[in-house]
Design an enzyme around this catalytic site. Structure first.
Site, PDB file in Angstrom:
ATOM      1  N   LYS A 289      18.554 -27.187  27.958  1.00  0.00           N
ATOM      2  CA  LYS A 289      19.948 -27.350  27.535  1.00  0.00           C
ATOM      3  C   LYS A 289      20.302 -26.204  26.597  1.00  0.00           C
ATOM      4  O   LYS A 289      19.954 -26.221  25.424  1.00  0.00           O
ATOM      5  CB  LYS A 289      20.156 -28.688  26.817  1.00  0.00           C
TER       6      LYS A 289
ATOM      7  N   GLU B 162      11.608 -25.196  15.912  1.00  0.00           N
ATOM      8  CA  GLU B 162      11.860 -23.881  15.293  1.00  0.00           C
ATOM      9  C   GLU B 162      13.196 -24.003  14.586  1.00  0.00           C
ATOM     10  O   GLU B 162      14.245 -23.993  15.230  1.00  0.00           O
ATOM     11  CB  GLU B 162      11.910 -22.782  16.364  1.00  0.00           C
TER      12      GLU B 162
ATOM     13  N   GLU C 219      21.416 -21.077   4.370  1.00  0.00           N
ATOM     14  CA  GLU C 219      21.297 -19.999   5.343  1.00  0.00           C
ATOM     15  C   GLU C 219      22.672 -19.335   5.461  1.00  0.00           C
ATOM     16  O   GLU C 219      23.647 -20.015   5.769  1.00  0.00           O
ATOM     17  CB  GLU C 219      20.955 -20.626   6.691  1.00  0.00           C
TER      18      GLU C 219
ATOM     19  N   CYS D  57      17.507 -16.606  12.481  1.00  0.00           N
ATOM     20  CA  CYS D  57      16.736 -17.485  11.586  1.00  0.00           C
ATOM     21  C   CYS D  57      15.829 -16.641  10.697  1.00  0.00           C
ATOM     22  O   CYS D  57      15.469 -17.044   9.608  1.00  0.00           O
ATOM     23  CB  CYS D  57      15.910 -18.462  12.409  1.00  0.00           C
TER      24      CYS D  57
END
Ligand code: NAD
Length: 490
Positions: free
Chosen positions: A184, A260, A391, A294
């Protein structure tokens, strides 16, 4: 869409779901639009899967599993290798497609085709190297046989920021191990995965081994698939809050999981570092993928005696960066993925400034179509600023000064994340100390980009579970069986 080459390429991307080797529309003919973030224009309309479409994909993966698991490893390897070769031949198409749906500069998209392709080559090599053990038990009464087996059908969820590499990093080891998959992709950037699924079909991947569902009903479709008793493994790349939710959904089925998740990478510069190398590394660690990685350096933790010089030099470099559509020559900063990403960058910079930081360049969204934000440097960021905790996921370089090595370690580790860290020092002993003291699953020591298909990619703390790539990567899709037989001489 005015450019004929772009229109022609987009027309080659399948617009259906890929289930059991067939391209088919979604239930009820539902569709979703995919946009170019540099213009806001709809570039393709594709199938929007329902829960029952998701179940059909799961059915196909479950049905195809026994024969794929029984396919000789060498055969699986050769299919992956063919996929690698096909990808090299289509490099320009795949790169352009990623730029169109995600916005990254074309040169970086080409780099992602190389990086993403390497997972196909690496795991084609690993497929035939899965081995077991045989040996006597210590008592001498028996023989222990240890074998490895594919875990079974897997559900793979990927993010929008690296549309090709995040897919190959999961699909290649799964197929190498003998697992079948439902993939997906993120609904913001599904076209690369659809194109890649067609390429896998051409490479000889049998029907049902790889299934793709694109959907805007992500939560409902995923929850149903994760709850399916035939599913054996969930592999997710995305944000930590979504990962936490999925881990809860995976608990009742005691699914194997690989996670992850997010990062908040420190980039530590000691005063004995070579500043030329530091600036090169900083630019790569921060601005690759428009800061939407990331692994992007989130906090530049710089020793006080060199912080002025560092700030001056990165500011100079950032001022020369070219903003624009990723297809235009020389562009280094494409659009952010959507309005929310721009609003987040704005809010983080505003909060830092309000707490005493200063913007040395950039600091504003760019007017006009598309979701652009200027590449920005924020100096003197104060403790407690949101930008140090969250982040950023945008082109904002935030600088914090430090005095001693202990301070640097404390600041670097002051986060719940632990994906990657970057350290610049010319002292070997200091570098070695940092390897042992920084709480991250990966480290760049005097380099600004660490990703490599041959390396175990993954995080500590809330950055995730498991490893992708390297010798470890295939074991995420294998399960161990130990068998005891009597001593044949007894
Ligand atoms: P996201 O968590 O919003 O989405 C990731 C994927 O999960 C997408 O496919 C999305 O459709 C799906 N998703 C969202 N909500 C869901 C739900 N309730 N149930 C099931 N699936 C759901 O993340 P994103 O914005 O696409 O990606 C950015 C994030 O990914 C950042 O936090 C980044 O650090 C992380 N990331 C991590 C790595 C890594 O290897 N550690 C690599 C790339 C990106």
């Amino acid at each position: 869409m005015t450019d004929p080459r772009e229109a022609e390429l987009l027309a080659t991307v399948p617009d259906g779901l890929f289930v059991g080797g067939q391209w088919r529309p979604a239930e009820g003919g539902k569709t979703l639009d995919v946009r170019d973030p540099s213009t806001g224009e709809v570039i393709r309309t594709i199938a929007d899967a329902s829960v029952s479409d998701g179940v059909a994909a799961m059915d196909a993966a479950a049905e195809a599993f026994p024969s794929w698991a029984a396919t000789p490893a060498r055969e699986r390897a050769e299919i992956l290798r063919r996929a690698f070769d096909l990808l090299q031949a289509r490099k320009e198409d795949v790169a352009l497609l990623m730029t169109l749906e995600m916005g990254k500069p074309l040169a970086e998209a080409r780099g992602e085709v190389v990086y993403g392709g390497e997972f196909l080559r690496w795991f084609s090599e690993e497929a035939a190297h899965v081995q077991g053990r045989y040996g006597a038990n210590p008592e001498g009464t028996g023989r222990m046989i240890v074998t490895q087996h594919p875990v079974g059908p897997c559900y793979l969820i990927t993010p929008w920021n690296f549309p090709l590499a995040m897919a190959t990093r999961k699909i290649a080891p799964a197929l190498a191990a003998g697992c079948t998959v439902v993939v997906k992709p993120a609904s913001l950037t599904p076209l690369t995965t659809l194109y890649f699924a067609k390429l896998l079909e051409e490479a000889g991947v049998p029907a049902g081994v790889v299934n793709v569902v694109t959907t805007n009903s992500t939560a409902a479709v995923s929850e149903r698939i994760i709850g399916d008793p035939r599913l054996r493994k969930l592999s997710f790349t995305g944000s930590t809050p979504v990962g936490q939710k999925l881990l809860q959904q995976a608990a009742p089925g005691v699914l194997r999981t690989s996670m992850e998740l997010g990062g908040n990478a420190p980039f530590v510069v000691f005063d004995d570092a070579d500043l030329d190398k530091v600036v090169e590394g900083a630019m790569a660690a921060k601005f690759r993928n428009i800061g939407q990685a990331c692994t992007a350096a989130n906090r530049f933790i710089v020793q006080r005696s060199v912080v002025g010089e560092f700030t001056r030099r990165v500011t100079e470099r950032v001022k020369t960066m070219r903003i624009g559509r990723g297809t235009d020559d020389g562009v280094q900063i494409g659009p952010l993925i959507d309005d929310r990403a721009v609003a987040k960058a704005e809010a983080l910079v505003a909060d830092a400034v309000q707490r005493g930081a200063s913007v040395t360049t950039g600091g504003s969204p760019v007017d006009g179509p598309g979701t652009f934000y200027e590449p920005t440097v924020v100096a003197d960021v104060q403790a407690g600023s949101d930008i140090l905790r969250e982040e950023i996921f945008g082109p904002v370089l935030a600088i914090v000064p430090f005095d001693t090595e202990d301070d640097a370690v404390r600041l670097a580790n002051d986060t719940e994340y632990g994906l990657v860290s970057y350290v610049y020092t010319e002292s070997l002993a200091r570098g070695q100390r940092m390897i042992e003291r920084l709480e991250t699953g990966m480290m760049g020591l005097n380099v600004g980009v660490v990703s490599n298909a041959a390396a175990p990619f993954g995080g500590w703390k809330m950055s995730g579970l498991g490893r992708e790539g390297g010798a470890e990567g295939i074991h995420e899709y294998l399960q161990t069986k130990y068998t005891l037989t009597p001593n044949p001489f007894a």
